[in-house]
Design a protein around this motif. Structure first.
Motif, PDB file in Angstrom:
ATOM      1  N   PHE A  79      50.543  42.821  36.791  1.00 40.55           N
ATOM      2  CA  PHE A  79      49.785  41.519  36.371  1.00 40.55           C
ATOM      3  C   PHE A  79      50.516  40.702  35.805  1.00 40.55           C
ATOM      4  N   LEU A  87      45.460  44.754  30.304  1.00 36.58           N
ATOM      5  CA  LEU A  87      45.949  44.357  31.516  1.00 36.58           C
ATOM      6  C   LEU A  87      47.012  44.236  31.586  1.00 36.58           C
ATOM      7  N   THR A 107      41.197  45.767  39.035  1.00 35.60           N
ATOM      8  CA  THR A 107      42.788  46.689  40.260  1.00 35.60           C
ATOM      9  C   THR A 107      42.030  46.921  41.052  1.00 35.60           C
TER      10      THR A 107
END
Length: 129
Positions: A113, A107, A72
């Motif tokens: 993402f 994720l 991140t």
């Protein structure tokens, strides 16, 4: 927020050099190896028993959260482009691919993402040691 591509590669140090990556996680020395268990040795991360053993290892969930936070942070940086995470263990059949898939799942659940996962050495024979 723009979708960021994250490429995750699992590998085994005993097969070849680690792939190039922004983050490389070495699981060899701090996390229990399912290889030492005869009932798990010839299984892979495709098997639930292996995944359960790896994910039950003390500290592994904290490491997953830490690497996800690092991804991140990379994504928040000013440079565009994919982020590559390499997850390595001795043979690339147990810890590394389990960790790689768990990271990918995390994720994707967080959102923002686009994640790909490649298991470089998962299909290779067990390294007898």
């Amino acid at each position: 927020m723009q979708t960021v591509t994250v490429d995750i590669v699992s590998f085994g140090y005993l097969h070849a050099a680690p792939p190039a990556a922004h983050l490389t996680v070495d699981l060899r020395h701090h996390f229990r190896d399912p290889h030492v268990s005869l009932e798990l040795r010839y299984m892979t991360a495709h098997d639930e028993a292996v995944r359960a053993a790896v994910l039950a290892t003390p500290g592994i969930r904290q490491l997953l959260a830490g690497i996800a936070a690092s991804v991140t942070a990379f994504a928040a940086g000013p440079s565009a482009g994919p982020i590559t995470v390499a997850s390595g263990c001795a043979g690339g059949r147990h810890r590394a691919p389990t960790f790689a898939q768990a990271l990918a799942d995390h994720l994707v659940a967080v959102g923002g993402f686009h994640v790909t996962v490649q298991h470089r050495d998962l299909g290779k024979p067990v390294v007898e040691r």
